[in-house]
Design an enzyme around this catalytic site. Structure first.
Site, short mmCIF file in Angstrom:
data_model
loop_
_atom_site.label_atom_id
_atom_site.label_comp_id
_atom_site.label_asym_id
_atom_site.label_seq_id
_atom_site.Cartn_x
_atom_site.Cartn_y
_atom_site.Cartn_z
N GLU A 1 -6.22 -1.01 10.58
CA GLU A 1 -5.03 -1.15 10.37
C GLU A 1 -4.86 -2.70 10.33
O GLU A 1 -5.07 -3.49 11.15
CB GLU A 1 -4.24 -0.56 11.56
CG GLU A 1 -4.12 0.82 11.71
CD GLU A 1 -3.31 1.68 10.73
OE1 GLU A 1 -2.68 1.16 10.03
OE2 GLU A 1 -3.40 2.92 10.94
N HIS B 1 -3.12 5.51 1.55
CA HIS B 1 -1.68 5.50 1.48
C HIS B 1 -1.35 4.39 0.41
O HIS B 1 -1.64 3.19 0.59
CB HIS B 1 -1.28 5.15 2.75
CG HIS B 1 -1.47 5.95 3.89
ND1 HIS B 1 -1.72 5.65 5.31
CD2 HIS B 1 -1.22 7.50 3.68
CE1 HIS B 1 -1.87 7.12 5.71
NE2 HIS B 1 -1.33 8.03 4.85
N HIS C 1 -6.46 0.91 6.22
CA HIS C 1 -4.93 1.01 6.25
C HIS C 1 -4.01 -0.11 6.47
O HIS C 1 -4.84 -1.19 6.84
CB HIS C 1 -4.78 2.16 7.25
CG HIS C 1 -4.90 3.47 7.05
ND1 HIS C 1 -4.06 4.60 6.79
CD2 HIS C 1 -6.11 3.99 7.09
CE1 HIS C 1 -4.59 5.47 6.53
NE2 HIS C 1 -6.14 5.50 6.83
ZN LIG Z 1 -1.78 4.28 6.47
#
Ligand SMILES: [Zn+2]
Length: 1151
Positions: A990, A808, A905
């Protein structure tokens, strides 16, 4: 909501005893019905059968006594026993008579209001009993009789909980009757007036009634009433509040909002609110008014010609651009982050999302491709075929040798996956790294020259206008050998200037460049020259080129100023009210480079790698609206921003509003600040991205898409920046930028830094991206001690650790963690050495290079979220995922299933750093599945790493981790690698964009130092997996306490909202507050308290003088029943309070 059982109520038992004695004394007449029922049912039955006035009053009194004490549970119990119906029948019986007896009717209506308010079906029941229109009729006849009118109004209010009942009343002119009872400011009968307003508001729960009110022009009337009540002093808060609630209901409809707007409602609300601000007691009015204004402000389309991204990329084999349609957004489309924004969904939905199909959890699907396609990935395991002949040599392979040594299938892959795209000639020339054409090869050189010459944007203004820099430049120039500036007006002059400038930049670097570990500006420039972008970037952003050092010290989260959002909304409302004061001048447009902007406005720029700013509009002298560019080939996903700003005046607060954000909440409401980099500060030796900005908040605004997508709502991120220097050049970003070119340069630096005799470091190309960039794969492991069989055998049997990241593009924190991991694995740290000896690391640091380069937030150029493609990745449209998965298949096929897989992420809505893993058992438990998990075997080893990280990594939070497998995440890397590759330890890591709320970093925002540290600690945690853990620990690090026995069954639902609700309402479409049962009770009780109709007005007025508060006080003093101005009251009250077993029926005291 509650379970009501008889056993819950002590008084029920009492009544049953009472029933026994009653039947004895009353004789057989009552026994038939009473024998099988409780005392309450007896009372209700007696009430319906309509005895004489006195006994009816007595029953009502007893009921009221019972219901007034204790909690709502009693009322709900009574409702379950048919209490509402009994009261309604009694009402109809009493009200039908030619001259209704108000001695009975009043207490009946009061009790009905109290009970009905808690009965969700009261409207239907009232309709069935024929009580609705009867009550309306009673109201009509008693319009002049304030106490009776109030009683009817309360009953009507509760009946309106049903839409059909509200419509029935509306259709029978109820709206007009009740509206007629709301007078201009008056000191008389405030309770009745309030009852009328509340009833009117209750009627507005239906579309039909709202449109009827709007068409009759009552909106204007309501506004004038509000103004009148407001202007007559600071009292009557409850009445003003009620009027605002009516307006709220009306503005649920477009016509209602239109009416408020046309009738000058916004100005009226704005002005009345300003006078309320100083008084604390008027807070509720201010809040409601602000919500109303936000709701009614006219929708303004974004000033764009198209919602489609300014960057389009022709996709191979498909339509060349996503057509812009007026279609509604696809509600089912999953726009949430991986594991990221699931908190959008309520918990119930979340549990529904859990995979409960054991087969899907357990069985591996067939491979998505034939086996024959796997051997091509053998090239990505160079450590297996390498013969380490050069073990004794000190060779330093540079990128070109790496590239040329990589197998021809690399180039093949690039050629297969690179496609011509719409871009300038220069860019096409720049994409020739993979082309044979001679002319294009020349072009390539020229392009590099051009890029190098210009270096960073705004240099001329920076270098020519600031006196300080002029000095700096002059000094630098003095030593530049080729620094003469030509005066000829031709191309040569431009070239000369550019090369001159380049020399200057190099001089500046020499003199002012900080020594930034693992960063080399010249390498960066060289890497960037080969980066292919859709718009053909030819300018570098200064921070990426110059480098960033984390500032000394930590940066605490920013405190939120009280009522900051309200202040900002007021400023936005003033735009509408005083439109003439608004400048409304476009000062930057990504699609129009010829745009001229006023000399005193800020200058913006974003046409560089990772840049994202589409348009900037000057709104006021020091305020700018910023519009972000949607992801390439698509019309949404705005969040990431990165742009340059210059031409500022120092020490002046500038307000910036990013007006097309899409997420419904943001960490910007919880202490997060954007980051800012000042070129001037960097030249003075402080090259830092710093958390900056005050008056930060994030709230829903009144903008809408330029075209189509009607239901889309936008949010404003607003912040204020006070620049330190005049005429500086600054960069602002959502989070610390980390470009694709930075990754490439970094890998080059790392490659140079390692000792090739000890560290095996190889960078290869996974595949070409859609735009023709490389997707690097890095192999890091220890070189064998010798070329002997034993050492080579150990090397070839080291387990693999596969780490990926940045799928991302907006999650640049992932890249900073990856940077920490890479540097650590290449370092001479003894732990790193142990890890290299124990494992082979395979890293794909950037799975979405094209997205990162072009400044997208979520997607790749195909407008798909690549982390939803892992199930069946398309080889042409999602090449990096297709080949990453292919490489994992390959590792499986040669028996080298990775020991650990982790995808890095960033999480936009939570604090701390945490892992998501996959556990079959925990998923089944959490979902409440009926599958018997007792026989299921699951290795609890998936918890080892998180548990270790909890102890090692300060930013890490074990409590935020979770190991559940969701259906909606079935195509993410984590779930696919777990299920299809059988990797037990398959994670998503994350990281917050904001900071931590636990541990030693509590209250601090996260910086690149902490992110890199996290990447290091992740490596540390891998030591807990080595076979010879004990030996390693005693040798290397003593402080890690590895606990293998870590399985606890505490399941954390990490999808519940991390944050308490924001102090101010981010949304404005929320319903206005509904009246609480206790509010109505207090009104009803107060009405009963005043027995004398004649005095009521004045007394009510006296009470209401202190506004809402006084109603509350009144309620407290009257919680005990006030139903009856009747002598019997005394008796029954005593009967209940002093002799619990005594009740008076028909004048008889039963004990
Ligand atoms: Zn992500």
């Amino acid at each position: 909501m509650f379970a009501y059982g008889r056993s819950n109520f002590t008084w029920n038992g009492t009544l049953r005893e009472l029933q026994g004695s009653w039947t004895e004394r009353r004789g057989p007449a009552m026994t038939a019905s009473a024998s099988s029922s409780s005392g309450l049912e007896v009372l209700l039955s007696a009430l319906q059968s309509g005895g004489d006035v006195e006994s009816t009053l007595n029953i009502l009194n007893v009921l009221d006594e019972l219901l007034s004490a204790g909690t709502d549970r009693r009322i709900h119990y009574m409702i379950s026993k048919g209490g509402s119906e009994a009261l309604l029948i009694a009402l109809v019986n009493a009200g039908r008579s030619f001259s209704p007896n108000y001695t009975i009717l009043l207490p009946l209506l009061h009790l009905l209001a109290k009970v009905g308010h808690r009965d969700r079906r009261i409207g239907m029941k009232a309709e069935e009993a024929g009580a609705v229109l009867l009550t309306l009729n009673l109201l009509r006849h008693n319009a002049q009789h304030s106490s009776r009118a109030a009683a009817c109004l309360w009953a009507i209010q509760v009946f309106c909980s049903s839409v059909s009942t509200a419509n029935l009343i509306g259709a029978n002119h109820g709206l007009d009757v009740i509206y007629g009872l709301i007078p201009q400011y008056s000191t008389k009968h405030p309770h009745t007036i309030k009852a009328a307003i509340d009833a009117f508001a209750a009627l507005l729960c239906t579309k039909a009634n709202v449109s009827s009110v709007v068409s009759k022009g009552y909106v204007s009337g309501l506004l004038r009433l509000y103004e009148d009540w407001h202007s007559k002093g600071s009292e009557h808060v409850a009445i003003r509040h009620g009027l605002l609630r009516c307006l709220h209901k009306v503005t649920h409809s477009t016509a209602g909002r239109q009416a408020v707007l046309c009738q000058g409602g916004i100005r009226l609300l704005y002005e009345t609110t300003q006078t309320c601000l100083l008084s604390k007691g008027l807070e509720s009015l201010v809040e409601l008014s602000v919500q109303l204004m936000r709701k009614c402000l006219p929708k303004i389309p974004l000033p764009l010609t198209s919602d489609q991204s300014a960057y389009t990329f022709p996709l191979p084999g498909g339509p060349h651009a996503v057509p812009e349609t007026d279609a509604e957004p696809d509600e089912s489309s999953d726009e949430s982050d991986d594991d990221d924004d699931a908190e959008d969904k309520p918990e119930a939905d979340y549990d529904d999302d859990l995979e409960t199909d054991l087969n899907k959890l357990r069985l591996r699907p067939d491979p998505d491709r034939p086996k024959e396609l796997l051997p091509q990935y053998s090239r990505l395991c160079p450590e297996l075929s390498h013969d380490f002949q050069e073990l004794d040599l000190s060779s330093e392979p540079d990128e070109s040798s790496t590239a040329s040594s990589s197998s021809s299938s690399d180039e093949e892959a690039v050629r297969l996956n690179s496609f011509p795209f719409r871009c300038s000639r220069r860019d096409r020339r720049r994409s020739t790294a993979h082309s044979d054409s001679e002319t294009e090869a020349k072009g390539h050189t020229a392009a590099v020259g051009q890029l190098e010459a210009r270096d960073f944007h705004s240099h001329s203004s920076l270098l020519s206008t600031s006196p300080h820099f002029r000095t700096v430049v002059r000094e630098a120039r003095g030593k530049a050998p080729t620094g003469q500036r030509g005066d000829e007006q031709d191309d040569e002059e431009v070239d000369a200037e550019e090369s001159h400038h380049r020399t200057m930049i190099d001089k500046l670097l020499e003199r002012h460049g900080a020594c930034i570990p693992h960063h080399d500006p010249k390498l960066y420039r060289a890497a960037a020259a080969k980066t292919i972008s859709i718009p053909g970037f030819s300018i570098l952003a200064f921070p990426d080129f110059w480098g960033h050092l984390p500032p000394p010290g930590h940066e605490p989260m920013a405190p939120r100023k009280p009522n900051i959002q309200r202040q900002k909304v007021f400023e936005d409302v003033r735009r509408f009210l005083n439109a003439d004061d608004i400048i409304d001048q476009v000062v930057f447009d990504l699609e129009d480079s010829s745009l001229q902007c006023p000399s005193d406005s800020l200058r913006f720029f974003s046409k560089f790698e990772c840049g994202n700013l589409r348009k900037a509009v000057q709104v006021r002298r020091y305020e700018y609206d910023l519009i972000l560019n949607a992801d390439a080939n698509c019309n949404q996903h705005t969040q990431w921003f990165y742009f340059e700003v210059s031409n500022m005046v120092a020490d002046v607060p500038y307000r910036f509003n990013v007006i097309n954000c899409e997420k419904s909440n943001s960490q910007f409401n919880y202490g997060m600040q954007p980051v800012l980099y000042s070129v001037r500060e960097a030249l003075e030796g402080r090259p830092h991205w710093l958390r900056t900005g005050t008056e930060i908040c994030y709230f829903r605004n009144h903008f809408c898409p330029a075209r189509g997508r009607k239901r889309t709502t936008f949010y404003t991120l607003t912040f204020t920046i006070t620049f330190k220097h005049n005429e500086d050049v600054c960069y602002m970003a959502y989070h610390y930028p980390h470009t694709y070119s930075a990754l490439k340069a970094h890998l080059k630096v790392l490659q140079k830094s390692v000792d090739p005799a000890k560290v095996f470091f190889q960078q290869q190309n996974l595949c070409g991206t859609l735009a023709g960039n490389w997707c690097p794969v890095v192999t890091i492991t220890a070189c064998p001690a010798s070329r002997g069989w034993r050492d080579m055998h150990q090397l070839r049997n080291r387990p693999c650790i596969v780490l990926t990241g940045r799928v991302h593009p907006g999650e640049s924190n992932a890249s900073w963690m990856m940077k920490g991991t890479l540097e650590f694995l290449c370092s001479s740290d003894p732990v790193a050495q142990s890890l290299r000896e124990a494992f082979v690391f395979k890293l794909i640091p950037m799975l979405n290079p094209d997205g990162v380069i072009n400044g997208t937030n979520r997607c790749d150029l195909n407008s798909e979220d690549l982390n939803r493609q892992w199930s069946k990745p398309d080889p042409v449209l999602s090449p990096t995922i297709y080949h990453a998965k292919g490489f994992l298949y390959y590792l499986n096929s040669i028996g080298r299933i990775p020991l650990v897989f982790c995808d890095y992420h960033g999480h936009s809505r939570k604090k701390n750093v945490f892992l998501y893993g996959c556990s079959l058992k925990e998923t089944l438990w959490q979902s409440g599945s009926v599958v018997n998990t007792a026989g299921l075997k699951e290795d609890p080893g998936y918890r080892t790493i998180p548990k270790t990280l909890d102890r090692l990594a300060p930013a890490f939070s074990f409590n935020s981790c979770n190991y559940l497998v969701e259906k909606s995440r079935s195509a993410t890397a984590r779930v696919v690698v777990w299920r299809e590759m059988g990797v037990l330890r398959s994670y998503t890591m994350e990281s917050t964009h904001n900071g931590c709320d636990q541990g030693i970093y509590k209250g601090l925002q996260i910086g690149t130092r902490e992110l890199q540290e996290m990447g290091v600690k992740f490596c540390h945690s891998l030591l807990s997996l080595t076979k010879d853990t004990k030996a390693l620990y005693s040798r290397r690090i003593n402080y890690i306490d590895v606990d293998h026995n870590v399985l606890d069954h505490k399941s954390h639902n990490c999808f519940e909202d991390d944050e308490p609700p924001c102090v101010e309402e981010i949304e404005y479409s929320t319903d206005c507050p509904t009246l609480k049962g206790t509010d109505l009770d207090s009104d009803v009780n107060s009405n009963m308290a005043s027995s004398d109709e004649e005095d009521e007005g004045d007394e009510g007025n006296r009470r209401a003088r202190h506004g809402r508060g006084s109603v509350g006080q009144l309620q407290q003093s009257s919680t005990k029943s006030r139903l009856f101005p009747h002598p019997m009251r005394q008796v029954s009250s005593e009967a209940l309070s002093e002799k619990r077993n005594c009740v008076s029926i028909n004048g008889q005291i039963i004990s």
